[in-house]
Scaffold this active site. Structure first.
Site, mmCIF file in Angstrom:
data_model
loop_
_atom_site.group_PDB
_atom_site.id
_atom_site.type_symbol
_atom_site.label_atom_id
_atom_site.label_comp_id
_atom_site.label_asym_id
_atom_site.label_seq_id
_atom_site.Cartn_x
_atom_site.Cartn_y
_atom_site.Cartn_z
ATOM 1 N N ASP A 272 0.868 -1.172 0.000
ATOM 2 C CA ASP A 272 0.000 0.000 0.000
ATOM 3 C C ASP A 272 0.912 1.232 0.000
ATOM 4 O OD1 ASP A 272 -2.075 1.798 0.066
ATOM 5 O OD2 ASP A 272 -3.172 0.777 1.647
HETATM 6 C C1 BGC Z 1 -5.094 3.108 0.052
HETATM 7 C C2 BGC Z 1 -5.189 2.098 -1.063
HETATM 8 C C3 BGC Z 1 -5.111 2.797 -2.386
HETATM 9 C C4 BGC Z 1 -3.800 3.577 -2.447
HETATM 10 C C5 BGC Z 1 -3.572 4.310 -3.763
HETATM 11 C C6 BGC Z 1 -3.912 4.040 -0.105
HETATM 12 O O1 BGC Z 1 -4.017 5.109 0.771
HETATM 13 O O2 BGC Z 1 -5.044 2.460 1.289
HETATM 14 O O3 BGC Z 1 -6.386 1.368 -0.943
HETATM 15 O O4 BGC Z 1 -5.261 1.927 -3.458
HETATM 16 O O5 BGC Z 1 -3.806 4.534 -1.409
HETATM 17 O O6 BGC Z 1 -4.360 5.435 -3.850
#
Ligand code: BGC
Length: 764
Positions: A272
């Site tokens: 993530d």
């Molecule tokens: C989130 C993810 C997301 C990623 C990209 C993160 O803050 O937890 O679910 O896909 O950002 O935007």
């Protein structure tokens, strides 16, 4: 530097840097790249490319291209640059689970995943995935950061609206259908967030530590990932949280032993955004790609390869997994379509958004048949949530900007005009005035909304005092009052006894107004069922004490959602699986056929009402006591459309695994001999049909979880490596901290639509 740390407070996670430029390299296939257009086995093509790659090229493939202080990669949420020399196209990663996010416009704002889940339909989930993938591809991206297969453990969770609810079987079934549909369009799906990622509080810090026993982890939180792997998911994202003291993104148990070992996952894993807390340990634990930048898996991984802390074969495995999925889904051949500037929403996509909103809205109460509304009566539409305060989408990376939202008022006014009904609006700002407007109408419909977002959990599950008072005052003025909830999950309803009707519409996307008007006037018969229990109060929820939420101690174990309410004998406000229709359905003729191992359960469902409608038949299994399972667990569901008086048979197939539980001593699924009960009906608390199933023998239904790889001891980097990480990658450490800090402040509400929703003039 396009997005700095300083910007994090004012931007939202949805604000990808959308900068121009072609979506991908447009170079013609080179005769030097025989793997392009080749039908050789994927493994052969991967080896061919790997043989030609330099170590720098390999390293460039295992992380995103965002600079030190950038929150996102250029163009998309994340971007792995092309390697033109080898005809390797770029890889764009785009949010997210409810439509194309990252601040992009010209896209369809689909209802939230929780609304989709309330539709209890694999077909609907597939249609949703198809729309999502078409738009991701239209924008020129390659990976959809979707679906979220997290479980709604607590109704306060800020990202509850992004989940498919509280049951692993429902989550896995809907995720599987969606993943297949996404990937059928040549877009890679990325299931997230491995694993037990259930809160925003303390996120990305050691305080966000899910302390959860192995059996609960396997049966409740990991099972949906196994379903995703069965559906062929190309990639999996690890979460911000720690699991039993080890961060999810350098967690050998999760990434290597379970995902790649036990589940046989052949795709790649991605961190993530700023969730990477280790370099060498993460690579060795089984993480294949860092996002959105590349300090840990760039310079730091190079150092690890030089020192021998990470084997060269591991880097080849990381790159091979990524290339393998790119080949499998034809990315080497499908280059050059789509670009971020394209308008990708279409009338068909908008129709899908409407269908999901219609099927996902749950009718919770309908006393004295207050609904459907009379075609020619008068309706008072009350509340700003019917106009400017409408929420089509929740916040954070799942946020999607609609071109425009059909507000409830707009939808109702248009539908009323067609049949000659009269509509008045009041924004609810002055409760006495709103009550007068309500009093003078045949029916009052009060709309309320509540904002939920990634980054911040709710502190409770009550609507605002103002909304609760508004509903109470309107209900006192008009006994025919209906409440429509536009929320990210369950809320309490202190006024429930005083209102005639309640609908849960969740975050219903840009077609909200049309969908709710169709449901209120009865053009569409409600068929949604709750994918999550509505408690009477916070004291009823499984994780009600601080140690559990947000403390992270999963003391409720298997007692998640309805499993908890059933085990404790608690009467919730509305049970899991519940939802009314304007029709009625009856169940009869349960039959169980089959031998040891697999049984087929059939039952007849009849529409006993006078309207056509759909019913979701649900099958729950009760284990022999010795298995120590909660009283009943969902093992099958089937949605059937029925004309008035029509009977149809529903069928559920239960295999050996359906009867299994996780044995934490043997680290595998076991099906015990004994007497099981299958129960079929219209909700977890309304199961008129039951039958006994005798299972004669105990068998293992999976291999045990493999042991950890020898070079991947559980835990993070050693102290020296951690120090070197910090010195080399200070920006990433800072950003990782900022992700945690945002859980204290929360993110500001983002725009719902390019054309902001508006209130009609107040007439009170
Ligand atoms: C989130 C993810 C997301 C990623 C990209 C993160 O803050 O937890 O679910 O896909 O950002 O935007």
């Amino acid at each position: 530097m396009r997005r700095g740390l300083a910007l994090l407070g004012v931007t939202t996670l949805t604000l990808a840097a959308v900068v121009g430029g072609p979506a991908r390299a447009q170079e013609p296939p080179s005769p030097d790249c025989p793997w392009v257009g080749s039908d050789a086995p994927v493994a052969d093509r991967v080896s061919q490319v790997l043989e030609r790659m330099t170590r720098d090229e390999k390293l460039s493939m295992v992380h995103g291209s965002a600079g030190a202080f950038e929150f996102v990669g250029p163009v998309y949420a994340g971007l792995v640059p092309a390697i033109p020399r080898l005809c390797i196209p770029q890889l764009g990663l785009s949010d997210g689970p409810a439509g194309v996010g990252n601040g992009q416009t010209g896209v369809t704002q689909l209802p939230a995943p929780l609304a989709l889940a309330a539709g209890w339909s694999r077909d609907l989930s597939a249609r949703y995935g198809d729309v999502l993938a078409a738009e991701v591809r239209g924008k020129g991206a390659d990976v959809a950061l979707s679906p979220s297969v997290d479980l709604l453990r607590d109704p306060r969770a800020g990202r509850g609206f992004e989940t498919f609810g509280e049951d692993p079987h429902l989550i896995g079934a809907l995720a599987g259908a969606q993943i297949e549909a996404i990937q059928a369009r040549g877009v890679l799906a990325q299931a997230k967030h491995l694993a037990a990622y259930n809160q925003e509080t303390f996120r990305n810090t050691a305080l966000d530590n899910a302390v959860v026993d192995e059996r609960t982890l396997q049966e409740i939180y990991l099972a949906p990932f196994e379903d995703a792997v069965r559906a062929g998911v190309a990639s999996v994202m690890c979460g911000y949280n720690y699991v039993n003291g080890v961060h999810a993104c350098n967690n050998t148990y999760l990434l290597s032993q379970v995902l790649k070992g036990q589940f046989g996952f052949e795709g790649f894993t991605t961190s993530d955004w700023f969730a990477l807390h280790a370099s060498h340990a993460a690579a060795n634990a089984g993480l294949d790609m860092q996002m959105p930048g590349g300090c840990h898996f760039g310079p730091r991984l190079r150092a690890g390869l030089d020192s021998g802390a990470v084997a060269g074969s591991r880097l080849d495995d990381m790159v091979g997994r990524i290339l393998g999925q790119m080949f499998r889904h034809g990315l080497f051949e499908s280059s050059g379509t789509g670009s971020p500037d394209q308008v990708v929403t279409t009338p068909e996509h908008v129709a899908a958004a409407r269908q999901v909103a219609e099927q996902g809205t749950v009718l919770l109460k309908n006393d004295r048949s207050v609904l459907p509304l009379a075609a020619t009566g008068s309706v008072a539409v009350i509340g700003e949530a019917a106009g400017a305060g409408v929420l089509g989408s929740g916040g954070g990376s799942a946020h999607v900007i609609a071109p425009s939202i059909v507000t409830p008022y707009d939808g109702i006014a248009q539908r009323a005009a067609e049949s000659g009904a009269e509509v008045r609006f009041d924004d609810g700002g002055d409760r006495a005035r709103a009550a007068r407007v309500a009093e003078n109408a045949d029916t009052a419909v009060v709309f309320v909304s509540q904002w939920s977002t990634e980054s911040k959990d709710h502190t409770g599950i009550a609507l605002s005092d103002a909304d609760n008072r508004l509903i109470a005052d309107v209900a006192a003025a008009n006994p025919r009052t209906v409440v429509v909830l536009n929320t990210g999950g369950p809320v309490t309803m202190p006024w429930l006894d005083d209102v005639a009707g309640v609908l849960a519409a969740w975050y219903p996307g840009q077609e909200y107004g049309n969908a709710i008007a169709g449901l209120l006037f009865g053009d569409v018969n409600p068929s949604g069922k709750l994918p999550v229990t509505f408690p009477k109060g916070l004291d009823q929820v499984p994780a009600s004490d601080l140690a559990r939420f947000p403390g992270g101690k999963y003391g409720e174990g298997l007692g998640v959602g309805y499993r908890w309410y059933d085990r404790q004998g608690i009467e919730p406000l509305f049970p899991f699986g519940f939802g009314l229709s304007y029709s009625t359905f009856s169940y009869a003729g349960l039959e169980v056929v089959g031998e040891d191992g697999t049984v087929t359960v059939t039952a007849n469902v009849t529409n006993t009402g006078d309207r056509g409608g759909a019913e979701v038949a649900q099958l729950y299994l009760t284990h022999p006591e010795a298995d120590e399972e909660p009283p009943r667990v969902l093992k099958g569901f089937a949605k059937v459309e029925l004309e008035p008086g029509e009977t149809r048979q529903v069928e559920f197939v239960l295999d050996a695994r359906s009867f299994s539980h996780w044995d934490a001593e043997r680290h595998q699924w076991i099906r015990s001999a004994g007497d099981y009960t299958v129960a079929v009906g219209g909700s977890s608390r309304d199961l008129p049909l039951t039958a006994e199933v005798r299972v004669p023998s105990t068998i293992a239904t999976s291999e045990p979880t493999p042991a950890p790889p020898p070079d991947a001891p559980e835990g993070g980097d050693d102290a020296l490596t951690r120090l070197a990480n910090l010195v080399t990658c200070p920006a990433e450490a800072l950003f990782a901290g900022a992700i945690g800090a945002v859980s204290v402040t929360g993110l500001p509400a983002a725009d719902q639509a390019e054309t902001p929703p508006r209130n009609p003039p107040t007439e009170g």
